[in-house]
Design an enzyme around this catalytic site. Structure first.
Site, PDB file in Angstrom:
ATOM      1  CG  HIS A   1     -10.826   0.765  -1.725  1.00 25.19           C
ATOM      2  ND1 HIS A   1     -10.105   1.632  -2.490  1.00 25.19           N
ATOM      3  CD2 HIS A   1     -10.191   0.733  -0.528  1.00 25.19           C
ATOM      4  CE1 HIS A   1      -9.086   2.116  -1.784  1.00 25.19           C
ATOM      5  NE2 HIS A   1      -9.117   1.576  -0.589  1.00 25.19           N
TER       6      HIS A   1
ATOM      7  CE1 TYR B   1      -6.174   4.980  -3.111  1.00 27.27           C
ATOM      8  CE2 TYR B   1      -4.529   5.043  -1.376  1.00 27.27           C
ATOM      9  CZ  TYR B   1      -5.707   4.555  -1.884  1.00 27.27           C
ATOM     10  OH  TYR B   1      -6.427   3.644  -1.161  1.00 27.27           O
TER      11      TYR B   1
ATOM     12  CB  SER C   1      -0.884  -0.012   1.250  1.00 20.71           C
ATOM     13  OG  SER C   1      -1.283   1.284   1.585  1.00 20.71           O
TER      14      SER C   1
ATOM     15  CE  LYS D   1      -6.676  -3.031  -4.396  1.00 22.39           C
ATOM     16  NZ  LYS D   1      -7.480  -2.089  -3.605  1.00 22.39           N
TER      17      LYS D   1
ATOM     18  CB  THR E   1      -6.257   2.576  -5.876  1.00 24.50           C
ATOM     19  OG1 THR E   1      -5.398   1.542  -5.395  1.00 24.50           O
ATOM     20  CG2 THR E   1      -7.642   2.380  -5.290  1.00 24.50           C
TER      21      THR E   1
HETATM   22  C1  LIG Z   1      -7.906  -1.637   6.521  1.00 24.60           C
HETATM   23  C2  LIG Z   1      -7.833  -1.636   5.023  1.00 24.60           C
HETATM   24  C3  LIG Z   1      -6.969  -0.761   4.369  1.00 24.60           C
HETATM   25  C4  LIG Z   1      -6.909  -0.728   2.978  1.00 24.60           C
HETATM   26  N1  LIG Z   1      -6.035   0.121   2.370  1.00 24.60           N
HETATM   27  C5  LIG Z   1      -5.976   0.151   1.010  1.00 24.60           C
HETATM   28  C6  LIG Z   1      -5.072   1.025   0.371  1.00 24.60           C
HETATM   29  O1  LIG Z   1      -4.288   1.741   1.007  1.00 24.60           O
HETATM   30  N2  LIG Z   1      -5.090   1.048  -0.988  1.00 24.60           N
HETATM   31  C7  LIG Z   1      -5.923   0.253  -1.733  1.00 24.60           C
HETATM   32  O2  LIG Z   1      -5.914   0.312  -2.963  1.00 24.60           O
HETATM   33  N3  LIG Z   1      -6.763  -0.605  -1.135  1.00 24.60           N
HETATM   34  C8  LIG Z   1      -6.807  -0.676   0.204  1.00 24.60           C
HETATM   35  N4  LIG Z   1      -7.668  -1.547   0.807  1.00 24.60           N
HETATM   36  C9  LIG Z   1      -8.506  -2.438  -0.029  1.00 24.60           C
HETATM   37  C10 LIG Z   1      -7.802  -3.780  -0.298  1.00 24.60           C
HETATM   38  O3  LIG Z   1      -6.684  -3.632  -1.132  1.00 24.60           O
HETATM   39  C11 LIG Z   1      -8.744  -4.764  -1.008  1.00 24.60           C
HETATM   40  O4  LIG Z   1      -9.235  -4.183  -2.182  1.00 24.60           O
HETATM   41  C12 LIG Z   1      -9.925  -5.209  -0.142  1.00 24.60           C
HETATM   42  O5  LIG Z   1      -9.573  -5.255   1.230  1.00 24.60           O
HETATM   43  C13 LIG Z   1     -10.403  -6.583  -0.597  1.00 24.60           C
HETATM   44  O6  LIG Z   1     -11.548  -6.952   0.085  1.00 24.60           O
HETATM   45  P1  LIG Z   1     -11.543  -7.932   1.371  1.00 24.60           P
HETATM   46  O7  LIG Z   1     -11.025  -7.145   2.509  1.00 24.60           O
HETATM   47  O8  LIG Z   1     -12.973  -8.296   1.494  1.00 24.60           O
HETATM   48  O9  LIG Z   1     -10.673  -9.129   1.022  1.00 24.60           O
HETATM   49  C14 LIG Z   1      -7.735  -1.603   2.208  1.00 24.60           C
HETATM   50  C15 LIG Z   1      -8.572  -2.504   2.859  1.00 24.60           C
HETATM   51  C16 LIG Z   1      -8.631  -2.535   4.249  1.00 24.60           C
HETATM   52  C17 LIG Z   1      -9.553  -3.522   4.915  1.00 24.60           C
END
Ligand SMILES: Cc1cc2nc3c(=O)[nH]c(=O)nc-3n(C[C@H](O)[C@H](O)[C@H](O)COP(=O)(O)O)c2cc1C
Length: 375
Positions: free
Chosen positions: A257, A142, A110, A233, A168
């Site tokens: 996301h 981002y 991330s 993404k 993203t």
């Molecule tokens: C606490 C948390 C922080 C996240 N931070 C980012 C991030 O910084 N950038 C991003 O593109 N996606 C982020 N995501 C989304 C994840 O990359 C992913 O798309 C998503 O968690 C997938 O779904 P799931 O949690 O049901 O497996 C985050 C998800 C969570 C739960």
């Protein structure tokens, strides 16, 4: 803490892990935008698709390997990017990267890490790359209004040896996450300053998300500033998948996301078929969102995904037992997928097709392809 052998599914891992973290951490990980309907929809949607197993197909040797960015991986599940792993374990993202390496898969790092590292609340992209070596290939990005920062960051991660950026694209504005807004005064400083929450603070720091982005400008701009592959993404429609192929991106990740952006959004497993249909194999199609069991991985692959990623389960693994907890989480999914492949009669990932899927239509079970043809 429960002994490792007590945790036999991701549901159990979630329940044990979330018991041991603060309310603020638990809500930060669990909650999505608005009323959480996208979060809940992502997991619930899988059960609408039921399997059509085949018998007597010699499954004595099951090969789960796949290739991502030219590297052979042990199975088709990777670690989706999420920020602030030090909230869960003192090794932070470096431990996660080691787990990805040990499991023979890949991790997306991330962008939050690059920002947090300056306050030592996260590992730097370089540290994570060293810890995970060839398991660390994707850097999630981002685009902020401060393009100079992005340019420098691109140079930095390219130099560190990353192969691809994951831009993203579901974050044109920041989703309204109720618990983050409510908990904000009590959040750790690094989350207050850098994580999403207050547009004003971001603007002051030059880290406001750029809401001006359009296809014709941003993809060429990225190509101009990096030799790394460009993946998007957050694609959820056939229209955007078509544009992604037209703009020459190297791969897409069907994602909402994890429900943290648009509440009331299509579940990713439901979005997948129309996307696979227009991409027609031109570029890899990955997906994430709500994957909690090996059978969910199977369903996504049967619908045409080349690879899937998990988000929250990684954080549960970390909170449960650090790096080893992430390994455990991946091992459970691997074991479940293997059993699912054995019981459906698939001995390689290529053999997993939509022939193995069906759904209930008007009270009648029907082949997935027949249902789609009637749409
Ligand atoms: C606490 C948390 C922080 C996240 N931070 C980012 C991030 O910084 N950038 C991003 O593109 N996606 C982020 N995501 C989304 C994840 O990359 C992913 O798309 C998503 O968690 C997938 O779904 P799931 O949690 O049901 O497996 C985050 C998800 C969570 C739960």
């Amino acid at each position: 803490m429960a002994s490792i052998s007590q945790v036999l599914s991701l549901a159990e891992l979630e329940s044990v892990a979330l018991r041991n973290v603060s309310r603020i951490t638990r809500e930060y990980w669990t909650d999505g935008a608005g009323e959480n309907s996208t979060v809940q929809g992502n997991t619930a949607a899988f059960d609408r698709y039921r399997l059509r197993p085949r018998a007597l197909r010699n499954v004595s040797n099951i090969d789960m390997s796949v290739t991502v960015l030219g590297k052979k991986l042990s199975f088709p599940v990777g670690i989706a990017p999420s920020g602030w792993h030090k909230m869960a374990d003192s090794m932070g993202e470096a431990g996660t990267a080691q787990a990805a390496k040990k499991a023979g898969t890949v991790m997306g790092v991330s962008m939050g890490t690059a920002l947090g590292a300056s306050t030592s609340s996260a590992c730097s992209p370089e540290e994570i790359k060293v810890a995970g070596d060839s398991a660390v290939k994707f850097f999630q990005l981002y685009i902020f209004q401060n393009r100079k920062f992005t340019k420098e960051l691109l140079k930095r991660v390219e130099k560190a040896g990353y192969d691809a950026i994951m831009l993203t694209v579901d974050t044109a504005v920041v989703g309204r996450r109720i618990s983050e807004i409510r908990n904000r005064p009590h959040m750790p400083d690094f989350l207050k300053v850098i994580s999403f929450g207050s547009q004003l603070e971001h603007e002051k720091a030059g880290f406001a998300i750029d809401s001006n982005l359009v296809w014709e400008e941003i993809i060429p701009w990225l190509r101009q500033h990096t030799k790394m592959q460009i993946w998007l993404k957050g694609i959820l429609t056939a229209e955007d998948a078509t544009l992604a192929v037209k703009c020459g991106v190297d791969g897409i990740i069907v994602s909402n996301h994890g429900g943290r952006q648009l509440d009331g959004c299509v579940a990713t497993i439901d979005a997948l078929p129309e996307i696979v249909a227009v991409v027609k194999g031109a570029i890899p199609v990955h997906m994430d969102g709500g994957i909690r069991r090996g059978v969910d991985v199977f369903r996504a692959l049967a619908m045409g995904a080349d690879f899937v990623w998990v988000g929250r389960p990684v954080l549960w693994g970390l909170a449960y037992d650090g790096r080893r907890g992430v390994e455990l989480m991946l091992d459970i999914l691997r074991e479940e997928l293997k059993i699912c492949m054995g019981l459906t009669g698939c001995s390689s990932i290529k053999q997993i097709t939509s022939d193995f899927l069906g759904s209930i239509e008007n009270g009648r079970f029907a082949k997935f392809d027949d249902v789609r043809a009637r749409l």
